[in-house]
Design a protein around this motif. Structure first.
Motif, PDB file in Angstrom:
ATOM      1  N   THR A 187       0.837  -1.207   0.000  1.00 37.95           N
ATOM      2  CA  THR A 187       0.000   0.000   0.000  1.00 37.95           C
ATOM      3  C   THR A 187       0.866   1.250   0.000  1.00 37.95           C
ATOM      4  O   THR A 187       0.635   2.181  -0.765  1.00 37.95           O
ATOM      5  N   TYR A 188       1.892   1.260   0.859  1.00 39.42           N
ATOM      6  CA  TYR A 188       2.803   2.406   0.920  1.00 39.42           C
ATOM      7  C   TYR A 188       3.529   2.591  -0.412  1.00 39.42           C
ATOM      8  O   TYR A 188       3.605   3.697  -0.941  1.00 39.42           O
ATOM      9  N   THR A 189       4.050   1.490  -0.954  1.00 37.09           N
ATOM     10  CA  THR A 189       4.804   1.567  -2.206  1.00 37.09           C
ATOM     11  C   THR A 189       3.934   2.059  -3.348  1.00 37.09           C
ATOM     12  O   THR A 189       4.350   2.916  -4.132  1.00 37.09           O
ATOM     13  N   ASN A 190       2.727   1.543  -3.441  1.00 43.56           N
ATOM     14  CA  ASN A 190       1.826   1.982  -4.518  1.00 43.56           C
ATOM     15  C   ASN A 190       1.490   3.461  -4.389  1.00 43.56           C
ATOM     16  O   ASN A 190       1.496   4.195  -5.374  1.00 43.56           O
ATOM     17  N   GLY A 191       1.213   3.912  -3.177  1.00 49.16           N
ATOM     18  CA  GLY A 191       0.911   5.327  -2.961  1.00 49.16           C
ATOM     19  C   GLY A 191       2.111   6.206  -3.242  1.00 49.16           C
ATOM     20  O   GLY A 191       2.005   7.268  -3.864  1.00 49.16           O
ATOM     21  N   ASN A 192       3.273   5.773  -2.802  1.00 52.59           N
ATOM     22  CA  ASN A 192       4.495   6.544  -3.007  1.00 52.59           C
ATOM     23  C   ASN A 192       4.884   6.573  -4.486  1.00 52.59           C
ATOM     24  O   ASN A 192       5.331   7.602  -4.991  1.00 52.59           O
ATOM     25  N   SER A 193       4.703   5.467  -5.197  1.00 50.27           N
ATOM     26  CA  SER A 193       5.088   5.446  -6.606  1.00 50.27           C
ATOM     27  C   SER A 193       4.204   6.387  -7.428  1.00 50.27           C
ATOM     28  O   SER A 193       4.673   7.025  -8.367  1.00 50.27           O
ATOM     29  N   ALA A 194       2.933   6.502  -7.057  1.00 52.03           N
ATOM     30  CA  ALA A 194       2.060   7.451  -7.754  1.00 52.03           C
ATOM     31  C   ALA A 194       2.537   8.876  -7.528  1.00 52.03           C
ATOM     32  O   ALA A 194       2.566   9.693  -8.453  1.00 52.03           O
ATOM     33  N   HIS A 195       2.937   9.167  -6.291  1.00 50.05           N
ATOM     34  CA  HIS A 195       3.462  10.498  -5.966  1.00 50.05           C
ATOM     35  C   HIS A 195       4.757  10.764  -6.735  1.00 50.05           C
ATOM     36  O   HIS A 195       4.940  11.845  -7.309  1.00 50.05           O
ATOM     37  N   LEU A 196       5.649   9.774  -6.765  1.00 44.89           N
ATOM     38  CA  LEU A 196       6.915   9.939  -7.483  1.00 44.89           C
ATOM     39  C   LEU A 196       6.685  10.118  -8.988  1.00 44.89           C
ATOM     40  O   LEU A 196       7.366  10.913  -9.638  1.00 44.89           O
ATOM     41  N   GLU A 197       5.729   9.403  -9.537  1.00 48.90           N
ATOM     42  CA  GLU A 197       5.429   9.544 -10.971  1.00 48.90           C
ATOM     43  C   GLU A 197       4.882  10.932 -11.259  1.00 48.90           C
ATOM     44  O   GLU A 197       5.241  11.555 -12.255  1.00 48.90           O
ATOM     45  N   ALA A 198       4.027  11.452 -10.384  1.00 56.10           N
ATOM     46  CA  ALA A 198       3.498  12.807 -10.566  1.00 56.10           C
ATOM     47  C   ALA A 198       4.634  13.831 -10.530  1.00 56.10           C
ATOM     48  O   ALA A 198       4.664  14.771 -11.335  1.00 56.10           O
ATOM     49  N   GLU A 199       5.578  13.647  -9.609  1.00 57.16           N
ATOM     50  CA  GLU A 199       6.730  14.555  -9.548  1.00 57.16           C
ATOM     51  C   GLU A 199       7.583  14.451 -10.811  1.00 57.16           C
ATOM     52  O   GLU A 199       8.049  15.456 -11.335  1.00 57.16           O
ATOM     53  N   ARG A 200       7.775  13.217 -11.312  1.00 60.34           N
ATOM     54  CA  ARG A 200       8.569  13.022 -12.532  1.00 60.34           C
ATOM     55  C   ARG A 200       7.908  13.715 -13.725  1.00 60.34           C
ATOM     56  O   ARG A 200       8.563  14.398 -14.507  1.00 60.34           O
ATOM     57  N   VAL A 201       6.599  13.590 -13.834  1.00 60.67           N
ATOM     58  CA  VAL A 201       5.873  14.220 -14.935  1.00 60.67           C
ATOM     59  C   VAL A 201       6.006  15.741 -14.848  1.00 60.67           C
ATOM     60  O   VAL A 201       6.224  16.412 -15.862  1.00 60.67           O
TER      61      VAL A 201
END
Length: 127
Positions: free
Chosen positions: A88-102
């Protein structure tokens, strides 16, 4: 217009521009009437042949066939509460990281466009 950049800023921009350019790369191969397209990481994007619809149907059937096997192989792991919390943490964090990358990529693209127009390579649009 822009504040002075140091060498590491310049290198970072070059790396980001290179990454963006690599993401756009496609390779096309044709042999004996079969056309294949791959991306920069050699992932198969497209196969075109006379029987393309049949090949894609078989591919989708294979993916669906393996799905319950993967689910069964991961059943015990997914039932573990520690794994669930980490997942759950990883999935939530990866979405945040992808938004930052974009967002970073958008800024790089804008800076690249500004730099390109400022060098006089092409006339800037009149919009």
């Amino acid at each position: 217009m822009f504040p002075p950049r140091n060498d590491s800023d310049e290198l970072g921009l070059k790396v980001q521009r290179a990454q963006h350019a690599l993401e756009q790369i496609r390779g096309v191969g044709v042999a004996q009437g079969v056309r294949v397209i791959v991306d920069a990481e050699d992932r198969l994007l497209s196969v075109t042949v006379n029987e393309e619809a049949v090949i894609m149907a078989a591919y989708h059937a294979a993916v669906e066939d393996k799905r319950p096997k993967v689910d069964e192989a991961l059943r015990e792991l997914r039932a573990d509460t520690t794994f669930e919390a980490i997942s759950t943490y990883t999935n939530g964090n990866s979405a945040h990281l992808e938004a930052e990358r974009v967002e970073r990529q958008r800024k790089v693209d804008e800076e690249f466009d500004d730099d390109y127009y400022e060098r006089g390579s092409i006339k800037a649009p009149d919009w």
